[in-house]
Design an enzyme around this catalytic site. Structure first.
Site: not given
Length: 560
Positions: A162, A316, A318, A320
């Site tokens: 992440s 961000d 990734d 999410d």
């Protein structure tokens, strides 16, 4: 005994045996070469090398509800091909042993080795008899979460760290079936961890591997794009008249999917931050690829100033999470996760009322209590959860959920997890509706304060070098609880350690204060920090923020 090898590592010979056993099963030429050099030095009497081996083989990464996450490197306390293979085999055995569907979908982001870890997982899980689908390229985490339900599989794996530092990687697990594509929660995490430990007692060289897994085609991504685009109606303005937008992927994998979603929903293509738009696991323009971190959005804001954008949005790495900045003077102000949560929650409640829907608005307990007022105004239920979308996503009859750490779930029928792309689309839709009536996001924040009260939020975070200090801080607060904080009286103290209000036992302290203010203290779940969350409400935003500042000054010495 070493949990990864079952060999006594207390002495020099034992440590070298453990390291050599690890080396024998490591398929990665880079980590093999690094570890081999340390082993050779330690075997020649290098005390520093031997000490490094003892430190790196002192335990193993603990698999929990967030899966695995750590810095890349050799040994059982780092993310590497051995640790990932053990995790994949353990998850596969858990699915088989518990009678769940023997199928899994695997995704990965653009970080270093994410694709390698994903392929290793696919081959090992296929070798253990699972039906395996591998996503076709590096894609956002929400696409993987969507795929778990869309493909009706037993589990999903996302290889991602992440918004962690560049040298980190991770391994996140979702479950299908009755879990409906949500992240794992106890006691499943412990069951999977036990299965992983059983695998780690042997060698991954003994695990069967097969390469005949399925690679998903573009139809899967197209299905996510279509389902996400359908969460909003037709834009209130034609593309040429919509608010102008700057977008950054922060060197992550969000852009191509987000661009497709925006286009499918009828929104104009944003201007981008070219230095950050393509995946790059080195994250060269940011010290820390988290939109919450100071300086992370500087390039995006500079681009916004250059093109005169009405909105600056950031996913961000990734995709999410979502951050939003709006014009303020000569620059931009980044809205807090709570402010975005209020606006999207209000929008969800109003739309539910228009459609005659009932349901629940939900947020983690460290998020602002403002959402509860929205729910009450519209006759909806409201529910607090423990931190983490693994809890928010499981709330029954959920209409909308959020967490102050920039996570938003705008349509639980599409994805049962936070989704920075669908949240971005919802904000574009809201901003366009407001623009059609001559209003802005800033005006909507003022309207929110007028209707529900002027809320403000803040945080205090104390980083520690010695993890035992966190326990000492929490113990001191329990043994000598405050009766006042700044100008406000403490009306009630709630200790979640024994489990209260339907929550499982948790290391959380909550102080309800006069004036509907609130302070919550808890250890961070991902960093060596004690975190304090402060929420206030007043007649004006300035008064509310002044209270936040006073409470922060009052609590800071108690958590230092």
């Amino acid at each position: 005994m070493s949990p990864s090898t079952g060999v006594d590592a207390s002495g020099s010979a034992g440590t070298l045996d453990v390291a050599r056993a690890w080396l024998a099963q490591d398929r990665d030429p880079e980590t093999r070469a690094e570890l081999d050099a340390v082993v050779t030095a330690a075997a020649s009497g290098d005390a520093a090398a031997l000490a490094q081996l003892k430190e790196r083989f002192a335990g193993r990464l603990q698999f929990g509800t967030a899966g695995l996450r750590a810095e890349l490197g050799w040994g059982p306390l780092r993310m590497n091909r051995v640790v990932v293979t053990q995790a994949a085999a353990g998850l596969a055995r858990f699915l088989v042993d518990t009678g769940r569907q023997r199928s899994v979908v695997i995704g990965y982001d653009g970080r270093v080795n994410s694709d390698v870890f994903a392929r290793d997982s696919a081959e090992v899980m296929r070798g253990l008899g699972l039906d395996v689908t591998l996503l076709p390229t590096a894609l956002p985490t929400p696409v993987l979460a969507f795929a778990v339900r869309h493909l009706d599989v037993g589990a999903g794996v996302m290889v991602t760290a992440s918004h962690n530092p560049p040298r980190d990687n991770g391994y996140k697990v979702y479950l299908g079936g009755d879990d409906a594509g949500s992240q794992i929660v106890p006691p499943v995490d412990a069951e999977i961890a036990a299965a992983i430990d059983a695998v780690a007692a042997g060698s991954i060289s003994d695990l069967p591997r097969e390469t005949d897994h399925t690679v998903a085609d573009d139809a899967l991504v197209d299905a996510y794009v279509a389902a996400t685009a359908a969460t909003v109606g037709a834009p209130a303005l034609p593309a040429a008249e919509q608010p102008s937008v700057v977008y950054t992927a922060m060197h992550g994998v969000g852009w191509q999917t987000a661009k497709a979603v925006f286009a499918a929903a009828g929104f104009a293509e944003p201007a981008v931050v070219p230095e950050q738009i393509d995946p790059d696991g080195a994250f060269p323009t940011v010290a820390f690829p988290n939109p919450e971190e100071p300086g992370a959005m500087d390039l995006a804001i500079a681009r916004g100033v250059a093109v005169g954008a009405d909105l600056v949005i950031a996913n961000d790495p990734d995709a999410d999470r979502l951050a939003l900045a709006i014009p303020s003077g000569d620059s931009y102000r980044r809205l807090s996760g709570n402010e975005v949560g209020w606006l999207l929650g209000w929008r969800a409640a109003a739309r539910a009322a228009e459609a005659g829907q009932t349901g629940t608005l939900s947020a983690s307990i460290v998020s602002s209590p403002a959402l509860a007022r929205v729910a009450a105004r519209y006759g909806l239920q409201h529910r607090d959860t423990l931190t983490g979308f693994k809890w928010v996503s499981r709330v029954p009859d959920l209409l909308f959920g959020y967490e102050e750490a920039l996570g938003y779930l705008v349509d639980p029928q599409v994805v049962r997890d936070k989704d920075g792309i669908s949240a971005a689309l919802s904000l574009l839709d809201l901003a366009t509706e407001l623009a059609a009536s001559g209003s802005t996001i800033a005006d909507q924040l003022d309207a929110f304060a007028a209707q529900f009260g002027a809320f403000a939020s803040g945080q205090v975070a104390t980083r520690v070098d010695d993890l035992s200090r966190i326990g000492e801080v929490m113990a001191a607060l329990r043994s000598s609880p405050p009766t006042t904080l700044g100008p406000l009286d403490v009306l009630a103290t709630t200790d979640y350690a024994a489990g209260v209000q339907g929550f499982p036992p948790s290391d959380i302290l909550r102080y309800d204060l006069s004036g509907d203010a609130r302070v919550i203290v808890r250890p961070s779940g991902t960093e060596p920090k004690v975190k304090v969350y402060i929420d206030t409400v007043a007649a004006t935003s300035a008064e509310a923020q002044s209270l936040v500042d006073a409470l922060a000054e009052a609590i800071r010495p108690r958590v230092s």
